[in-house]
Design a protein around this motif. Structure first.
Motif, PDB file in Angstrom:
ATOM      1  N   LEU B 110       0.836  -1.201   0.000  1.00 40.43           N
ATOM      2  CA  LEU B 110       0.000   0.000   0.000  1.00 40.43           C
ATOM      3  C   LEU B 110       0.877   1.260   0.000  1.00 40.43           C
ATOM      4  O   LEU B 110       0.598   2.228  -0.716  1.00 40.43           O
ATOM      5  CB  LEU B 110      -0.937   0.016   1.209  1.00 40.43           C
ATOM      6  N   GLU B 111       1.959   1.220   0.778  1.00 41.05           N
ATOM      7  CA  GLU B 111       2.860   2.389   0.824  1.00 41.05           C
ATOM      8  C   GLU B 111       3.519   2.622  -0.530  1.00 41.05           C
ATOM      9  O   GLU B 111       3.718   3.760  -0.944  1.00 41.05           O
ATOM     10  CB  GLU B 111       3.908   2.192   1.925  1.00 41.05           C
ATOM     11  N   ALA B 127      -5.545   5.523   5.375  1.00 39.71           N
ATOM     12  CA  ALA B 127      -5.960   6.904   5.131  1.00 39.71           C
ATOM     13  C   ALA B 127      -7.056   7.364   6.097  1.00 39.71           C
ATOM     14  O   ALA B 127      -7.831   8.269   5.790  1.00 39.71           O
ATOM     15  CB  ALA B 127      -6.424   7.067   3.678  1.00 39.71           C
ATOM     16  N   GLY B 128      -7.139   6.728   7.249  1.00 36.42           N
ATOM     17  CA  GLY B 128      -8.111   7.139   8.253  1.00 36.42           C
ATOM     18  C   GLY B 128      -9.561   6.822   7.927  1.00 36.42           C
ATOM     19  O   GLY B 128     -10.461   7.166   8.688  1.00 36.42           O
ATOM     20  N   VAL B 129      -9.814   6.158   6.780  1.00 37.11           N
ATOM     21  CA  VAL B 129     -11.206   5.905   6.412  1.00 37.11           C
ATOM     22  C   VAL B 129     -11.497   4.435   6.154  1.00 37.11           C
ATOM     23  O   VAL B 129     -12.628   4.066   5.866  1.00 37.11           O
ATOM     24  CB  VAL B 129     -11.623   6.689   5.148  1.00 37.11           C
ATOM     25  N   LEU B 130     -10.452   3.605   6.259  1.00 41.50           N
ATOM     26  CA  LEU B 130     -10.653   2.200   5.947  1.00 41.50           C
ATOM     27  C   LEU B 130      -9.790   1.361   6.868  1.00 41.50           C
ATOM     28  O   LEU B 130      -8.704   1.782   7.255  1.00 41.50           O
ATOM     29  CB  LEU B 130     -10.275   1.962   4.472  1.00 41.50           C
ATOM     30  N   GLU B 146     -17.762   3.408  -0.152  1.00 38.81           N
ATOM     31  CA  GLU B 146     -17.684   2.238  -1.027  1.00 38.81           C
ATOM     32  C   GLU B 146     -16.715   2.432  -2.188  1.00 38.81           C
ATOM     33  O   GLU B 146     -16.177   1.453  -2.703  1.00 38.81           O
ATOM     34  CB  GLU B 146     -19.071   1.852  -1.540  1.00 38.81           C
ATOM     35  N   ILE B 147     -16.469   3.679  -2.572  1.00 33.73           N
ATOM     36  CA  ILE B 147     -15.541   3.908  -3.686  1.00 33.73           C
ATOM     37  C   ILE B 147     -14.117   3.588  -3.231  1.00 33.73           C
ATOM     38  O   ILE B 147     -13.383   2.847  -3.881  1.00 33.73           O
ATOM     39  CB  ILE B 147     -15.652   5.355  -4.199  1.00 33.73           C
ATOM     40  N   ILE B 148     -13.767   4.144  -2.059  1.00 34.89           N
ATOM     41  CA  ILE B 148     -12.444   3.851  -1.497  1.00 34.89           C
ATOM     42  C   ILE B 148     -12.322   2.359  -1.235  1.00 34.89           C
ATOM     43  O   ILE B 148     -11.297   1.732  -1.533  1.00 34.89           O
ATOM     44  CB  ILE B 148     -12.227   4.654  -0.192  1.00 34.89           C
ATOM     45  N   LEU B 149     -13.399   1.769  -0.713  1.00 36.73           N
ATOM     46  CA  LEU B 149     -13.386   0.343  -0.398  1.00 36.73           C
ATOM     47  C   LEU B 149     -13.041  -0.488  -1.632  1.00 36.73           C
ATOM     48  O   LEU B 149     -12.150  -1.339  -1.598  1.00 36.73           O
ATOM     49  CB  LEU B 149     -14.734  -0.087   0.177  1.00 36.73           C
ATOM     50  N   SER B 150     -13.716  -0.203  -2.751  1.00 35.72           N
ATOM     51  CA  SER B 150     -13.489  -1.052  -3.931  1.00 35.72           C
ATOM     52  C   SER B 150     -12.095  -0.803  -4.518  1.00 35.72           C
ATOM     53  O   SER B 150     -11.443  -1.728  -4.989  1.00 35.72           O
ATOM     54  CB  SER B 150     -14.575  -0.840  -4.978  1.00 35.72           C
ATOM     55  N   ARG B 151     -11.607   0.457  -4.442  1.00 36.59           N
ATOM     56  CA  ARG B 151     -10.245   0.744  -4.921  1.00 36.59           C
ATOM     57  C   ARG B 151      -9.212  -0.037  -4.116  1.00 36.59           C
ATOM     58  O   ARG B 151      -8.320  -0.674  -4.669  1.00 36.59           O
ATOM     59  CB  ARG B 151      -9.927   2.240  -4.778  1.00 36.59           C
ATOM     60  N   VAL B 152      -9.339   0.057  -2.787  1.00 40.06           N
ATOM     61  CA  VAL B 152      -8.347  -0.596  -1.933  1.00 40.06           C
ATOM     62  C   VAL B 152      -8.456  -2.115  -2.048  1.00 40.06           C
ATOM     63  O   VAL B 152      -7.452  -2.814  -2.090  1.00 40.06           O
ATOM     64  CB  VAL B 152      -8.489  -0.128  -0.466  1.00 40.06           C
ATOM     65  N   GLN B 153      -9.701  -2.611  -2.166  1.00 39.55           N
ATOM     66  CA  GLN B 153      -9.855  -4.062  -2.304  1.00 39.55           C
ATOM     67  C   GLN B 153      -9.157  -4.565  -3.554  1.00 39.55           C
ATOM     68  O   GLN B 153      -8.501  -5.606  -3.524  1.00 39.55           O
ATOM     69  CB  GLN B 153     -11.344  -4.435  -2.370  1.00 39.55           C
ATOM     70  N   SER B 154      -9.285  -3.798  -4.663  1.00 43.45           N
ATOM     71  CA  SER B 154      -8.623  -4.293  -5.879  1.00 43.45           C
ATOM     72  C   SER B 154      -7.106  -4.177  -5.752  1.00 43.45           C
ATOM     73  O   SER B 154      -6.372  -4.992  -6.303  1.00 43.45           O
ATOM     74  CB  SER B 154      -9.153  -3.570  -7.120  1.00 43.45           C
TER      75      SER B 154
END
Lengths: 128, 163
Positions: B110-111, B127-130, B146-154
């Protein structure tokens, strides 16, 4: 020659009886009314509501997982007026107002695909 | 709107992991261990472990619930048994070192993608949100966005280091 004017159709307003939104008399709003106040207040960041939100998210996560586990399972539904039906579970909407099922076995025959209204049910059960 | 549906999530929470008797519409009774109460519909999820090894799940819809009576308190053993019921296979098979390795590898990945990560005990805060909980797979990410969620999940899915 005149150019034809395209017909502009506006989307249904929020007050339409079939709308999915904001009309306080719509079934969706009625069904969600009890959950609205808490969520809004928690968004405002009141500390005593943090705990409520934590409990809510734990309970909700567990419920959603139970729905996931039901996918493609044979489920028996007990409806009002002593009606019992059986079907293969497909999906639920977020408000738990409708279930989508397949091969619904009713007293008059098998319905390939169907939506069951959750307010018509008393309970449902399945075996894992 | 009945009394049961008016309850607060904390009150429902107290029923979880206990054995209860639910009286529903037309005096129909159901008994079982409470797995959860859906905070949206107030439906009670009851679990019965049968001798045959099968598990019977009965859900009484919130609007049909007339009374709920606690019969027996469930101990930590029941709590464990219930919570493992519908949960993803989890990290039971992984050792502490393997989990540590997975966590470090994800943090580095991630870094590398310029996403700020902070470790909070076992959890990675992004990022303090997930947050990502063990065992740090795509299904272990949770966020209200959900947008951040799907980005980070991928991103998690595409981690080149084999986990």
């Amino acid at each position: 020659m005149k150019t034809p004017v395209p017909v502009l159709r506006l989307p249904r307003g929020p007050d339409h009886p079939d709308s999915r939104g904001f009309d306080p008399s719509s079934p969706r709003f009625q069904a969600l009314r009890s959950t609205r106040g808490g969520a809004a207040a928690a968004a405002a960041g009141l500390p005593e509501l943090r705990e409520e939100q934590q409990a809510r998210s734990l309970l909700r996560q567990r419920y959603l997982r139970s729905l996931l586990a039901m996918r493609d399972a044979q489920v028996r539904f007990r409806m009002y007026e002593r009606v019992h039906v059986e079907a293969r579970f497909g999906a639920s909407d977020i408000d738990v107002l409708n279930f989508q099922v397949s091969d619904l076995q009713t007293p008059i025959g098998v319905q390939k695909e169907a939506l069951l209204r959750c307010p018509d049910m008393i309970s449902y059960s399945l075996e894992l | 709107m009945n009394e049961w549906r008016e309850k607060k999530p904390q009150e429902w929470r107290r029923y979880v992991n206990n054995e209860v008797k639910v009286t529903a519409h037309e005096k129909q009774e159901c008994q079982g261990w409470v797995f959860t109460v859906d905070p949206v519909s107030a439906s009670v999820v009851l679990v019965n472990f049968q001798d045959t090894g099968r598990t019977c799940v009965t859900v009484v819809m919130g609007h049909a619930v007339e009374a709920v009576e606690i019969l027996k308190e469930g101990g930590p053993e029941m709590e464990e048994r219930l919570s493992s019921l519908f949960m993803p296979t989890g990290h039971h098979g992984l050792t502490k070192q393997e989990l540590q390795h997975r966590k470090d590898s994800l943090r580095v990945w991630l870094e590398k993608n310029r996403i700020p990560v902070v470790e909070e005990g076992e959890t990675l805060r992004v990022a303090g949100v997930l947050s990502v909980d063990p065992p740090y797979g795509p299904q272990d990410c949770s966020s209200s966005n959900e947008i951040i969620l799907s980005r980070v999940q991928s991103l998690v899915q595409n981690n080149p280091v084999k986990m």
